[in-house]
Design an enzyme around this catalytic site. Structure first.
Site, short mmCIF file in Angstrom:
data_model
loop_
_atom_site.label_atom_id
_atom_site.label_comp_id
_atom_site.label_asym_id
_atom_site.label_seq_id
_atom_site.Cartn_x
_atom_site.Cartn_y
_atom_site.Cartn_z
N CYS A 188 0.84 -1.21 0.00
CA CYS A 188 0.00 0.00 0.00
C CYS A 188 0.87 1.26 0.00
CB CYS A 188 -0.92 0.02 1.21
SG CYS A 188 -2.09 -1.34 1.29
N TYR A 189 1.85 1.26 0.87
CA TYR A 189 2.76 2.42 0.98
C TYR A 189 3.47 2.66 -0.35
CZ TYR A 189 6.66 5.32 2.59
OH TYR A 189 7.57 6.33 2.74
N GLY A 190 4.07 1.61 -0.91
CA GLY A 190 4.80 1.74 -2.16
C GLY A 190 3.93 2.23 -3.30
N THR A 192 1.29 4.16 -3.10
CA THR A 192 0.99 5.58 -2.95
C THR A 192 2.18 6.45 -3.33
OG1 THR A 192 1.60 5.60 -0.59
CG2 THR A 192 -0.71 5.18 -1.12
#
Length: 327
Positions: A188-190, A192
């Site tokens: 998810c972080y990557g 975004t």
């Protein structure tokens, strides 16, 4: 052998390494500039956001910080360190349009003119397989890291475009995944972060060329949008849910303390940057130097021991993940 030779050549070309021997080593007072600039920093209660605020204040600039966390302690700390400085704080959830609008009004009310807006707030959602991440956590990461930057950038652009004869700069913080490589455990972080260079490039073209089929917007002030890369920083975002193996490498080789990152990046932020510019702490030269020191010179990490544990310095406070308190 080829790697060793390449690293040796790189180190000789790059010159001596910078030194940062202690997490609380005092950074010399910076000379104030003739111009007092207004700076907004989201996610400013802790970590590199707090360190940015500290560095800007040490250079004589006025700062607004915001966070979802309580700001009483960080504001008290910054005011104590900079008794003649101007620092203000307000609670803000960057994923809330109304909160961001209020942040913009608060910043203008206290700073007058905003020269630099740093979108620093972010969450990683924890290190685990996407299949194991609760939907509410997926939503949180996307809302804070992507929607939050969109809302904050929109608000900052509206403010800066209305400031006559002023050039305003917006900095969107990128991170792991920005170049498209896999980020297992942080899908998810990557995802975004991967979208932010596209946003920066789109806005650069909108500002310079306008949108086809629509009249080009007239602006009283100039607006520039950039990418900002602090690299690996010893904060909760990096250390939470980390393993000993990750802490030994790459953290023990490449990660830096918040103060070190801020002292490097703030002067770059204050420099004259062309629209769409990318500013980074951990560039190729620094990576090669750190690799040379660790794998050729066998230099030990100052912050991670041989077992992958965070080295806790006497007199400092750390949480259970090894994150050092900055105040």
């Amino acid at each position: 052998m080829r790697l060793t030779a390449a690293l040796l050549c790189a180190a000789l070309l790059l010159g001596p390494a910078d030194s940062f021997t202690s997490p609380t080593a005092k950074i010399p007072n910076r000379a104030s500039t003739a111009l007092d600039l207004g700076v907004v920093i989201t996610g400013g209660a802790n970590g590199v956001g707090y360190a940015y605020a500290d560095e800007f204040l040490s250079r004589g600039h006025s700062v607004v910080i915001c966070d979802v966390a309580d700001l009483e302690a960080p504001l008290s700390s910054l005011k104590a360190k900079h008794p003649n400085g101007e620092v203000y704080g307000t609670k803000c959830d960057v994923s809330s349009a109304s909160d961001v609008e209020s942040l913009g009004s608060f910043a203008v009310s206290n700073l007058g003119t905003i020269h630099h807006w740093i979108n620093n707030a972010g969450v990683n959602g924890g290190r685990r397989s996407l299949m194991d991440v609760p939907p509410s956590q997926v939503e949180l990461v996307v809302k804070v890291n992507l929607l939050g930057i969109l809302l904050c950038t929109q608000t900052a652009m509206k403010i800066m475009s209305s400031q006559p004869s002023v050039t305003g700069h917006i900095y969107n913080t990128v991170g792991s995944g920005v170049k498209g490589g896999g980020t297992p455990g942080y899908a998810c972080y990557g995802a975004t972060k991967r979208g932010l260079p596209q946003l920066t490039d789109s806005l650069r073209k909108e500002i310079e060329e306008g949108v086809q089929g629509y009249p080009k917007k007239e602006m009283k002030g100039e607006v520039k949008v950039h990418s900002l890369s602090p690299g690996m920083v010893f904060t909760k975002l990096l250390l939470e849910d980390s393993t000993k193996e990750l802490r030994k490498f790459p953290f023990g080789v490449l990660a830096a303390q918040p103060e070190e990152v801020a002292s490097d990046l703030v002067p770059k932020i204050l420099s004259s940057n062309p629209n769409g510019n990318s500013i980074e702490f951990l560039g190729t030269d620094k990576i090669l130097r750190k690799f040379f020191e660790r794998f050729v010179l066998q230099k030990k990490s100052e912050y991670i021991d041989d077992e992958g544990n965070v080295i806790r310095f006497p007199g400092e406070e750390y949480n259970e993940d090894g994150v050092r308190a900055l105040y």
